[in-house]
Design a protein around this motif. Structure first.
Motif, PDB file in Angstrom:
ATOM      1  N   THR A  33      -4.311  -3.184   2.295  1.00 47.88           N
ATOM      2  CA  THR A  33      -5.161  -2.704   3.405  1.00 47.88           C
ATOM      3  C   THR A  33      -4.497  -1.534   4.115  1.00 47.88           C
ATOM      4  O   THR A  33      -5.177  -0.629   4.597  1.00 47.88           O
ATOM      5  N   GLN A  57      -4.856  -9.092  -1.745  1.00 46.39           N
ATOM      6  CA  GLN A  57      -4.208  -7.804  -2.028  1.00 46.39           C
ATOM      7  C   GLN A  57      -3.460  -7.899  -3.357  1.00 46.39           C
ATOM      8  O   GLN A  57      -2.692  -8.845  -3.571  1.00 46.39           O
ATOM      9  N   GLN A  59      -1.468  -5.330  -4.237  1.00 46.12           N
ATOM     10  CA  GLN A  59      -0.235  -4.564  -4.001  1.00 46.12           C
ATOM     11  C   GLN A  59       0.195  -4.710  -2.545  1.00 46.12           C
ATOM     12  O   GLN A  59       0.576  -3.722  -1.908  1.00 46.12           O
ATOM     13  N   LYS A  61       2.207  -5.064   0.682  1.00 40.77           N
ATOM     14  CA  LYS A  61       3.595  -4.614   0.853  1.00 40.77           C
ATOM     15  C   LYS A  61       4.176  -4.998   2.202  1.00 40.77           C
ATOM     16  O   LYS A  61       3.461  -5.106   3.198  1.00 40.77           O
ATOM     17  N   TRP A  68       4.337  -8.188  -0.253  1.00 41.47           N
ATOM     18  CA  TRP A  68       3.762  -9.243   0.582  1.00 41.47           C
ATOM     19  C   TRP A  68       2.780 -10.019  -0.295  1.00 41.47           C
ATOM     20  O   TRP A  68       1.827  -9.456  -0.814  1.00 41.47           O
ATOM     21  N   ASN A 120      10.231  -7.486  12.829  1.00 43.19           N
ATOM     22  CA  ASN A 120       8.790  -7.499  12.549  1.00 43.19           C
ATOM     23  C   ASN A 120       8.270  -8.819  11.981  1.00 43.19           C
ATOM     24  O   ASN A 120       7.239  -8.824  11.311  1.00 43.19           O
ATOM     25  N   ASP A 121       8.983  -9.899  12.194  1.00 43.22           N
ATOM     26  CA  ASP A 121       8.524 -11.175  11.622  1.00 43.22           C
ATOM     27  C   ASP A 121       7.947 -12.103  12.689  1.00 43.22           C
ATOM     28  O   ASP A 121       8.490 -12.199  13.795  1.00 43.22           O
ATOM     29  N   LYS A 132       9.209 -18.014   8.272  1.00 43.00           N
ATOM     30  CA  LYS A 132       8.356 -16.823   8.431  1.00 43.00           C
ATOM     31  C   LYS A 132       6.893 -17.174   8.145  1.00 43.00           C
ATOM     32  O   LYS A 132       6.558 -17.587   7.034  1.00 43.00           O
ATOM     33  N   LEU A 137       3.689  -4.463   9.645  1.00 42.67           N
ATOM     34  CA  LEU A 137       4.141  -3.239   8.989  1.00 42.67           C
ATOM     35  C   LEU A 137       3.422  -2.047   9.615  1.00 42.67           C
ATOM     36  O   LEU A 137       2.213  -1.902   9.473  1.00 42.67           O
ATOM     37  N   GLY A 154      -0.267  -2.903   9.999  1.00 40.85           N
ATOM     38  CA  GLY A 154      -0.654  -3.977   9.071  1.00 40.85           C
ATOM     39  C   GLY A 154      -0.078  -5.290   9.547  1.00 40.85           C
ATOM     40  O   GLY A 154       1.043  -5.329  10.082  1.00 40.85           O
ATOM     41  N   ILE A 155      -0.848  -6.343   9.366  1.00 39.05           N
ATOM     42  CA  ILE A 155      -0.329  -7.655   9.735  1.00 39.05           C
ATOM     43  C   ILE A 155      -0.811  -8.686   8.718  1.00 39.05           C
ATOM     44  O   ILE A 155      -1.961  -8.677   8.303  1.00 39.05           O
ATOM     45  N   GLY A 156       0.139  -9.502   8.296  1.00 43.22           N
ATOM     46  CA  GLY A 156      -0.190 -10.589   7.382  1.00 43.22           C
ATOM     47  C   GLY A 156       0.184 -11.897   8.050  1.00 43.22           C
ATOM     48  O   GLY A 156       1.278 -12.010   8.617  1.00 43.22           O
TER      49      GLY A 156
HETATM   50  C1  BTN Z   1       6.847  -7.660   6.497  1.00 44.91           C
HETATM   51  O1  BTN Z   1       7.160  -8.765   6.935  1.00 44.91           O
HETATM   52  O2  BTN Z   1       7.573  -6.947   5.856  1.00 44.91           O
HETATM   53  C2  BTN Z   1       5.497  -7.106   6.842  1.00 44.91           C
HETATM   54  C3  BTN Z   1       4.400  -7.637   5.981  1.00 44.91           C
HETATM   55  C4  BTN Z   1       3.085  -6.961   6.282  1.00 44.91           C
HETATM   56  C5  BTN Z   1       1.975  -7.470   5.403  1.00 44.91           C
HETATM   57  C6  BTN Z   1       0.638  -6.921   5.794  1.00 44.91           C
HETATM   58  S1  BTN Z   1      -0.688  -7.739   4.953  1.00 44.91           S
HETATM   59  C7  BTN Z   1      -1.830  -6.528   5.479  1.00 44.91           C
HETATM   60  C8  BTN Z   1      -1.114  -5.190   5.413  1.00 44.91           C
HETATM   61  N1  BTN Z   1      -1.244  -4.598   4.087  1.00 44.91           N
HETATM   62  C9  BTN Z   1      -0.086  -4.545   3.450  1.00 44.91           C
HETATM   63  O3  BTN Z   1       0.060  -4.121   2.295  1.00 44.91           O
HETATM   64  N2  BTN Z   1       0.901  -5.027   4.228  1.00 44.91           N
HETATM   65  C10 BTN Z   1       0.400  -5.442   5.519  1.00 44.91           C
END
Ligand code: BTN
Ligand code: ATP
Length: 272
Positions: A33, A57, A59, A61, A68, A120-121, A132, A137, A154-156
């Motif tokens: 995303t 996703q 890919q 990241k 991720w 960032n966690d 976690k 991101l 970005g947030i997961g």
């Molecule tokens: C981390 O802990 O390194 C950050 C992870 C961030 C993941 C989210 S999921 C939505 C967005 N798209 C991505 O590819 N990464 C972020």
């Protein structure tokens, strides 16, 4: 097929925001995303406050080219577009605002306390060990004047990942399902999160820093930490004493020197 919980028709009617998520895009599957939204932002034809959500996703990241991972339909995988009139270094405020907003949304929906691990966690303490449950991101496009043209946050969040499907990680992973033993509504979390981010942005725009609310949740402070630069492999060990207004970590080494650590290219390990 996925539940309809993240689709436009499920989210838009529930969202009582002024601007955030008014342009809401749901994609059943996408590479990342963040990548999707960055490309669209550079093309310039989408408004600030655009939100992209997906069920899977290919890919996904994290920071530093890490991956991720989340099984289809189990998680919140979101990216938010901002164009704040801020200097580049102030974009950490977005991480702070969004981290606190997601922590509060999870606590509001589940009563499970959420803490933060610098930088960032999102973590949940299980038997006093931080697990976690999510990560953020931030990727910015900065102009020659040092101001931000656009930034994608970005947030997961691991919502309904069964314990046995959690990906491996140096910081042990968890999900809300694994902690609570029952699934949690991604729709309710998403709506609550976006509303809280919008309020947080308004507070920041009025000049009030989100640092205090963010720092209060950091499990990193007071701990012995080792911060390693991923490029040079140089490491600093010491006690994490606090943060500054820009979200940098202040680490006091054994010789009493205070180091200011920026999140950019470092990995942080807590020593027990
Ligand atoms: C981390 O802990 O390194 C950050 C992870 C961030 C993941 C989210 S999921 C939505 C967005 N798209 C991505 O590819 N990464 C972020
Ligand atoms: P760590 O999370 O190990 O403390 P970090 O925060 O420095 O390290 P990031 O790049 O921010 O690392 O996060 C990416 C890391 O998160 C990956 O290397 C992987 O170990 C872990 N990870 C990937 N997917 C998930 C997930 N769904 N839940 C929890 N952790 C994950």
């Amino acid at each position: 097929m996925f539940e309809i919980d993240l689709q436009e028709t499920a989210i838009i009617p529930l969202l009582h925001t002024q601007w955030l998520g008014k342009n809401y895009i749901y994609l059943p599957e996408i590479g990342s995303t963040n990548e999707y939204l960055k490309e669209r932002a550079v093309q310039g034809n989408i408004p600030t406050g655009t939100v992209v959500a997906t069920d899977f996703q290919t890919q996904g990241k994290g920071r530093l080219q890490r991956r991720w991972e989340a099984p289809p339909g189990t998680s919140l995988l979101l990216s938010l577009l901002f164009r704040p009139a801020w200097l580049a270094e102030q974009t950490n405020w977005l991480t702070m605002i969004a981290s606190v907003a997601m922590a509060e949304a999870v606590e509001g929906e589940t009563a499970v306390p959420v803490r933060l691990k610098w930088p960032n966690d999102l973590v949940i303490k299980v038997e006093n060990v931080g697990h976690k449950v999510g990560g953020l991101l931030l990727e910015g496009d900065v102009g020659a004047d040092g101001r931000i043209r656009s930034v994608v946050l970005g947030i997961g969040l691991n919502v309904n990942i069964p314990a046995e499907q959690l990906p491996a990680g140096v910081t042990p992973p968890t999900s809300l399902l694994a902690v609570l033993g029952r699934p949690v509504s991604r729709q309710a979390l998403l709506v609550d999160f976006l509303q809280r981010v919008e309020v947080g942005m308004a507070t920041a725009a009025a000049g009030q820093s989100p640092q205090a609310a963010w720092q209060k949740r950091l499990i990193t402070l007071g701990q012995n930490v080792q911060v390693t630069h991923t490029g040079t492999k140089q490491a600093i060990s010491g006690v994490a004493e606090g943060t500054n207004a820009l979200g940098h970590l202040l680490v006091r080494d054994g010789a009493g020197r205070l180091h200011t650590i920026t999140a950019g290219d470092v990995t942080l390990r807590m020593k027990t």
